[in-house]
Design an enzyme around this catalytic site. Sequence first.
Site, PDB file in Angstrom:
ATOM      1  CG  ASP A 188      24.060  14.888 -14.875  1.00  0.00           C
ATOM      2  OD1 ASP A 188      24.462  14.632 -13.785  1.00  0.00           O
ATOM      3  OD2 ASP A 188      24.168  13.842 -15.680  1.00  0.00           O
ATOM      4  CG  HIS A 234      27.059   4.594 -10.427  1.00  0.00           C
ATOM      5  ND1 HIS A 234      27.216   3.713 -11.538  1.00  0.00           N
ATOM      6  CD2 HIS A 234      27.246   5.873 -11.408  1.00  0.00           C
ATOM      7  CE1 HIS A 234      26.980   4.300 -12.517  1.00  0.00           C
ATOM      8  NE2 HIS A 234      27.106   5.447 -12.625  1.00  0.00           N
ATOM      9  CG  HIS A 289      33.005   8.799 -16.629  1.00  0.00           C
ATOM     10  ND1 HIS A 289      32.956  10.083 -17.056  1.00  0.00           N
ATOM     11  CD2 HIS A 289      33.272   9.141 -15.148  1.00  0.00           C
ATOM     12  CE1 HIS A 289      33.304  10.844 -16.295  1.00  0.00           C
ATOM     13  NE2 HIS A 289      33.723  10.297 -15.084  1.00  0.00           N
ATOM     14  CG  ASP A 319      -2.305  -0.256   0.864  1.00  0.00           C
ATOM     15  OD1 ASP A 319      -2.486  -0.559  -0.176  1.00  0.00           O
ATOM     16  OD2 ASP A 319      -3.174  -0.204   1.802  1.00  0.00           O
ATOM     17  CD  GLU A 365      28.785  13.167 -17.055  1.00  0.00           C
ATOM     18  OE1 GLU A 365      29.129  12.887 -15.933  1.00  0.00           O
ATOM     19  OE2 GLU A 365      27.831  13.034 -17.632  1.00  0.00           O
ATOM     20  NE  ARG A 424      30.945  12.925 -12.471  1.00  0.00           N
ATOM     21  CZ  ARG A 424      30.919  12.194 -11.501  1.00  0.00           C
ATOM     22  NH1 ARG A 424      31.947  11.471 -11.237  1.00  0.00           N
ATOM     23  NH2 ARG A 424      29.736  11.972 -10.517  1.00  0.00           N
ATOM     24  CE1 TYR A 473      35.585  10.471 -10.655  1.00  0.00           C
ATOM     25  CE2 TYR A 473      36.293   9.730 -12.875  1.00  0.00           C
ATOM     26  CZ  TYR A 473      35.372  10.444 -12.119  1.00  0.00           C
ATOM     27  OH  TYR A 473      34.177  11.094 -12.536  1.00  0.00           O
ATOM     28  CD  GLU A 514      27.259  15.713 -15.103  1.00  0.00           C
ATOM     29  OE1 GLU A 514      27.354  15.207 -13.927  1.00  0.00           O
ATOM     30  OE2 GLU A 514      26.602  15.012 -15.899  1.00  0.00           O
TER      31      GLU A 514
HETATM   32  N1  GLY Z   1      24.785  11.582 -12.780  1.00  0.00           N
HETATM   33  C1  GLY Z   1      24.794  10.824 -13.783  1.00  0.00           C
HETATM   34  C2  GLY Z   1      25.820  11.275 -14.630  1.00  0.00           C
HETATM   35  O1  GLY Z   1      26.408  12.113 -14.534  1.00  0.00           O
HETATM   36  O2  GLY Z   1      25.708  10.784 -15.619  1.00  0.00           O
HETATM   37 MN    MN Z   2      25.932  13.735 -13.315  1.00  0.00          MN
HETATM   38 MN    MN Z   3      25.973  13.182 -16.307  1.00  0.00          MN
END
Ligand code: GLY
Ligand code: MN
Ligand code: MN
Length: 504
Positions: free
Chosen positions: A340, A312, A419, A106, A450, A472, A454, A474
């Site tokens: 973001d 993450h 990344h 619920d 971004e 980072r 690291y 971004e």
């Molecule tokens: N916050 C997720 C990214 O930067 O892609």
């Molecule tokens: Mn991000």
């Molecule tokens: Mn992002």
Amino acid sequence: MASTMFTKSILRRTLNFCRLVKICRIRNVRYFGQPTAKTHPHLLMEGQVTPGITKTEYQHRRCTLLRNAVKHRRKDDSAGKNSNSEFSDNTILIFPSASKVFMSYDIPYTFRQNTEFLYLCGFQEPDSVLIILNEHSNKNKEVSSKSVLFVPRKDPTKELWDGPRSGIEGTLSFTGVDTAHNIDDLGMFLYQYRKEQSSYNVWYNFTNPVHAALHDQFLARFLQESRNCYFEKPQQLVQNLRVLKSPAETYLLQVSAEIASKSLVEVMKYCKPGVNEAHLYAKMEFECRTRGADYLSYPPVVAGGARANIIHYISNNQIINNGELVLMDAGCEYHGYTSDLTRTWPVSGRFTPEQKQLYDAVLATQEACLKMCTTDYSLDDIYREMLIVLGHQLQSIGIIPSDIRKKDILSLATKFCPHHVGHYLGMDVHDTSEISRQIKLKPGMVITIEPGVYIPVTQDHVPPQFRGMGIRIEDNVLITETSPTVMSNMCPKSTKEIEYVMNS
Ligand code: GLY
Ligand code: MN
Ligand code: MN
């Protein structure tokens, strides 16, 4: 006895509900399943279905989508593909809404509408289906689109608990779709459609149905019984439209980026040695929501010290000690459009010389990438350049040896930044994932830039003063005909600006 009391209580609740409806009618306020210009004039203007997006814009999206679907089918037919289906212009596109998701018995999670469904009609209720079809194509083969929404049936008892539903009449009054029906009538509608056409083209995500219950109840049977038909999934077709933002969407994305930027400044100011990551998260959410955001667009990363190396990291439950950096990746959703952002700053308000060195290496890389946000490059081109610039920057501060080959610099840079440089941004954070990052950027696209570095504490080939740092930066960027617009430029980025806001 118990059952009489139960009946009386139902009766009382129903009467209360009817009284409420009557009061609303007398005051000329009609309740809908979502904010409308009548009920929430502080959020929407007359003619808008959702804040900032008009009926006309939604109609235009549906019409363009249908035209593109027909064009795609004609192209496939002339190329001889799908020869097991008869050629026909008859087209039906089916988009289910999201269903409610429960965290325990619920107890629902905050409802978030399915993005494609929302993009095409702006309707915010669960358990609904949008159908777009062509009315007929004339001799010149022009297609005109018709849209039909199937919506939850009005139900006083359910509405007493969960809030009002728009119903057929309400839906028609603000969405701009051509017709609306109760969701229970979807089966009959599809049955009639199937009976009236000998062959047609169905666009529906049948491999990964958005709404499992509606799929099982109505859509699976329709697909099984459709013969001589052409089946396609519509995601790519919709994302081809979504990736290019209209002026109204650009405005909403700009506001979203500004809210997140101003809120991040407040988080920086609030920060001090010994602060809990959880408090920075709470502060960000408070600042975004009080500026009008609906919620944060994803669980933020609030990582003190070496935890920034967990890309993450969302546990956000540690104390940040004096001398450490904080990496915060957070954004918000503003009327369906996301931001973001990432910033990295010293918890004390002052960078150490080593932190400044590494930070400036990332910033120089980010600035080089921002310059490439033009129609001459793709996201993949920018990514490649990011690796080159980052590699050289890391060489200049002694993290990568200076005497290695170009090819090795690239592969080492990939180790320090595992990344990509960015992604498309829009209604979803990782927006339009079907669109390749190899295509050249176009005016109206919004992307993130971004780069990061690291360095886990275990990297003993790196000079010790840099070990444990994760940085980072971004930003959110609008591509234009000329130079890019950095939508998040209200958020300080140079070490000097960051130290200034944290110490004033
Ligand atoms: N916050 C997720 C990214 O930067 O892609
Ligand atoms: Mn991000
Ligand atoms: Mn992002």
